[in-house]
Design an enzyme around this catalytic site. Structure first.
Site, mmCIF file in Angstrom:
data_model
loop_
_atom_site.group_PDB
_atom_site.id
_atom_site.type_symbol
_atom_site.label_atom_id
_atom_site.label_comp_id
_atom_site.label_asym_id
_atom_site.label_seq_id
_atom_site.Cartn_x
_atom_site.Cartn_y
_atom_site.Cartn_z
ATOM 1 N N LYS A 38 0.856 -1.192 0.000
ATOM 2 C CA LYS A 38 0.000 0.000 0.000
ATOM 3 C C LYS A 38 0.886 1.233 0.000
ATOM 4 O O LYS A 38 1.807 1.351 0.810
ATOM 5 C CB LYS A 38 -0.896 0.024 1.244
ATOM 6 C CG LYS A 38 -1.773 1.272 1.311
ATOM 7 C CD LYS A 38 -2.827 1.166 2.415
ATOM 8 C CE LYS A 38 -2.421 1.797 3.716
ATOM 9 N NZ LYS A 38 -2.463 3.262 3.733
ATOM 10 N N ASP A 65 -3.477 4.425 -1.878
ATOM 11 C CA ASP A 65 -4.461 4.919 -0.893
ATOM 12 C C ASP A 65 -4.479 6.448 -0.917
ATOM 13 O O ASP A 65 -4.005 7.098 0.008
ATOM 14 C CB ASP A 65 -4.083 4.387 0.494
ATOM 15 C CG ASP A 65 -5.167 4.625 1.526
ATOM 16 O OD1 ASP A 65 -6.310 4.943 1.128
ATOM 17 O OD2 ASP A 65 -4.870 4.494 2.720
ATOM 18 N N LEU A 66 -5.040 7.010 -1.985
ATOM 19 C CA LEU A 66 -5.008 8.478 -2.149
ATOM 20 C C LEU A 66 -6.285 9.153 -1.662
ATOM 21 O O LEU A 66 -6.351 10.379 -1.626
ATOM 22 C CB LEU A 66 -4.725 8.844 -3.614
ATOM 23 C CG LEU A 66 -3.382 8.352 -4.153
ATOM 24 C CD1 LEU A 66 -3.153 8.848 -5.573
ATOM 25 C CD2 LEU A 66 -2.231 8.813 -3.258
ATOM 26 N N LYS A 67 -7.301 8.383 -1.343
ATOM 27 C CA LYS A 67 -8.540 8.939 -0.752
ATOM 28 C C LYS A 67 -9.053 10.158 -1.522
ATOM 29 O O LYS A 67 -9.176 11.261 -0.979
ATOM 30 C CB LYS A 67 -8.316 9.281 0.725
ATOM 31 C CG LYS A 67 -7.922 8.087 1.594
ATOM 32 C CD LYS A 67 -7.835 8.476 3.055
ATOM 33 C CE LYS A 67 -7.643 7.316 4.000
ATOM 34 N NZ LYS A 67 -6.365 6.601 3.899
ATOM 35 N N HIS A 69 -11.247 12.989 -3.287
ATOM 36 C CA HIS A 69 -12.484 13.692 -2.899
ATOM 37 C C HIS A 69 -12.494 15.043 -3.605
ATOM 38 O O HIS A 69 -11.829 15.987 -3.180
ATOM 39 C CB HIS A 69 -12.507 13.883 -1.378
ATOM 40 C CG HIS A 69 -13.843 14.296 -0.846
ATOM 41 N ND1 HIS A 69 -14.132 14.335 0.491
ATOM 42 C CD2 HIS A 69 -14.972 14.670 -1.477
ATOM 43 C CE1 HIS A 69 -15.379 14.727 0.671
ATOM 44 N NE2 HIS A 69 -15.908 14.944 -0.511
ATOM 45 N N ASP A 70 -13.223 15.143 -4.716
ATOM 46 C CA ASP A 70 -13.278 16.406 -5.470
ATOM 47 C C ASP A 70 -14.521 16.348 -6.360
ATOM 48 O O ASP A 70 -15.314 15.402 -6.267
ATOM 49 C CB ASP A 70 -11.986 16.578 -6.296
ATOM 50 C CG ASP A 70 -11.677 18.046 -6.600
ATOM 51 O OD1 ASP A 70 -12.628 18.840 -6.753
ATOM 52 O OD2 ASP A 70 -10.486 18.394 -6.725
ATOM 53 N N PRO A 72 -16.800 15.576 -9.616
ATOM 54 C CA PRO A 72 -16.732 14.361 -10.445
ATOM 55 C C PRO A 72 -15.730 14.461 -11.602
ATOM 56 O O PRO A 72 -15.002 13.493 -11.880
ATOM 57 C CB PRO A 72 -18.173 14.216 -10.955
ATOM 58 C CG PRO A 72 -19.003 14.816 -9.870
ATOM 59 C CD PRO A 72 -18.202 15.989 -9.347
ATOM 60 N N THR A 131 -11.342 6.856 10.804
ATOM 61 C CA THR A 131 -11.379 6.353 12.190
ATOM 62 C C THR A 131 -10.829 7.390 13.165
ATOM 63 O O THR A 131 -10.996 7.250 14.370
ATOM 64 C CB THR A 131 -10.577 5.041 12.327
ATOM 65 O OG1 THR A 131 -9.345 5.199 11.646
ATOM 66 C CG2 THR A 131 -11.347 3.883 11.751
ATOM 67 N N GLY A 221 1.170 -2.556 8.573
ATOM 68 C CA GLY A 221 2.325 -1.702 8.315
ATOM 69 C C GLY A 221 3.468 -1.998 9.249
ATOM 70 O O GLY A 221 4.238 -2.940 9.043
ATOM 71 N N ARG A 222 3.531 -1.213 10.331
ATOM 72 C CA ARG A 222 4.715 -1.248 11.204
ATOM 73 C C ARG A 222 5.092 -2.612 11.777
ATOM 74 O O ARG A 222 6.297 -2.880 11.907
ATOM 75 C CB ARG A 222 4.555 -0.189 12.306
ATOM 76 C CG ARG A 222 4.716 1.212 11.735
ATOM 77 C CD ARG A 222 4.125 2.272 12.633
ATOM 78 N NE ARG A 222 2.667 2.199 12.650
ATOM 79 C CZ ARG A 222 1.888 3.004 13.362
ATOM 80 N NH1 ARG A 222 2.430 3.936 14.114
ATOM 81 N NH2 ARG A 222 0.576 2.884 13.299
HETATM 82 O O1 C5P Z 1 1.553 0.634 10.703
HETATM 83 P P1 C5P Z 1 0.101 0.252 10.701
HETATM 84 O O2 C5P Z 1 -0.133 -1.244 10.615
HETATM 85 O O3 C5P Z 1 -0.669 0.893 11.843
HETATM 86 O O4 C5P Z 1 -0.452 0.880 9.334
HETATM 87 C C1 C5P Z 1 -1.801 0.883 9.003
HETATM 88 C C2 C5P Z 1 -1.998 1.565 7.698
HETATM 89 O O5 C5P Z 1 -3.403 1.635 7.453
HETATM 90 C C3 C5P Z 1 -1.496 2.996 7.623
HETATM 91 O O6 C5P Z 1 -1.056 3.220 6.288
HETATM 92 C C4 C5P Z 1 -2.707 3.832 7.936
HETATM 93 O O7 C5P Z 1 -2.686 5.090 7.315
HETATM 94 C C5 C5P Z 1 -3.824 2.984 7.328
HETATM 95 N N1 C5P Z 1 -5.125 3.211 7.920
HETATM 96 C C6 C5P Z 1 -5.394 3.026 9.271
HETATM 97 N N2 C5P Z 1 -6.651 3.245 9.754
HETATM 98 C C7 C5P Z 1 -7.618 3.636 8.934
HETATM 99 C C8 C5P Z 1 -7.380 3.808 7.568
HETATM 100 C C9 C5P Z 1 -6.110 3.584 7.103
HETATM 101 O O8 C5P Z 1 -4.517 2.655 10.035
HETATM 102 N N3 C5P Z 1 -8.825 3.808 9.412
#
Ligand code: C5P
Length: 241
Positions: A38, A65-67, A69-70, A72, A131, A221-222
């Site tokens: 991602k 994951d550019l989300k 929003h603008d 159409p 979130t 991610g981490r």
């Molecule tokens: O490092 P980690 O596992 O927390 O990364 C989660 C990824 O998911 C990040 O890129 C974060 O921006 C994304 N994300 C999130 N919660 C959301 C939407 C996206 O953690 N509600």
């Protein structure tokens, strides 16, 4: 995108929230092990579409994951550009409304067809309520329903507008699976293996629980990218499923 015949291991998406140099080093380590990466807006805005091509060359599918929003027209063009770059999946804010959502789907199809008439268009998934937003913040922007009600409303709108799925918390995955049906893509971040550091995530689930709740894809991610051995960290997650 029919994901239902793919193994769970192939449905883990590694979030590369780092610099381009670090992303490439991680990509080279994870190539042949992880199926998806991602790329978020920080990395994308720093280096542009070349990072999608770099990750493709390493054999990954790319979730951009550019989300969006603008209006159409803009979202149509951006979705086309994303398809030209070769992304396999990208996100738009469902709160942009039905004309914006259908424009994203049309732009993705047009962009894919420009590259190759037989190419599958990138999947389009909706962001519902961030979130990071709580009930009070929703009220401040004029939404008087609870976050759960708003997630439900926006997920229904995304589905009715022809999107392929949504991104949601593992806590919402079961309810979203029931609402959206068997084929929908349901991507859950906030995933932590047993014993892993939570970082800034608060409502987390284990990888197994997130899949069991109905997620089709997990974003991790981490726990992988900050590990001394990212491949081993990924393999431990796969073994835990
Ligand atoms: O490092 P980690 O596992 O927390 O990364 C989660 C990824 O998911 C990040 O890129 C974060 O921006 C994304 N994300 C999130 N919660 C959301 C939407 C996206 O953690 N509600």
């Amino acid at each position: 995108m029919d994901w239902r015949h793919e193994s769970k291991a192939d449905r883990i998406i590694v979030a590369l929230d780092c610099s381009a140099d670090e992303a490439i080093v991680l990509g080279e380590k994870l190539a042949g092990h992880a199926r998806w990466v991602k790329i978020g807006m920080t990395l994308y805005y720093a280096v542009g579409p070349s990072i999608v091509k770099t990750m493709h060359k390493l054999g990954f599918r790319v979730f951009l994951d550019l989300k969006l929003h603008d209006i159409p027209h803009q979202v149509y063009g951006a979705s086309m550009s994303i398809a030209h770059a070769g992304a396999d999946l990208f996100t738009v804010h469902a709160s942009g409304g039905e004309p914006m959502l259908t424009s994203a789907v049309r732009g993705a199809r047009k962009g894919a067809a420009d590259v190759d008439l037989d190419a599958e268009a990138p999947a389009v998934c909706a962001i519902t309520v961030l979130t990071s937003m709580d009930e009070q913040q929703l009220e401040e922007i004029g939404v008087n329903d609870s976050p759960a009600q708003q997630v439900h409303r926006l997920a229904s709108l995304a589905s009715a507008s022809g999107l392929d799925g949504i991104v949601c918390s593992p806590m919402e995955a079961a309810q979203m699976r029931e609402l959206l049906g068997d084929e929908a893509i349901i991507i859950t971040p906030g995933v932590r293996p047993h014993g892993a550091s939570l970082g800034d995530q608060s409502r987390v689930a284990t990888p197994k629980d997130a899949f069991d709740a109905g997620a089709s894809h997990l974003v991790v991610g981490r726990p992988i990218t900050r590990s001394n051995d990212p491949v081993q960290a990924l393999e431990e997650i796969v073994a835990s499923l």
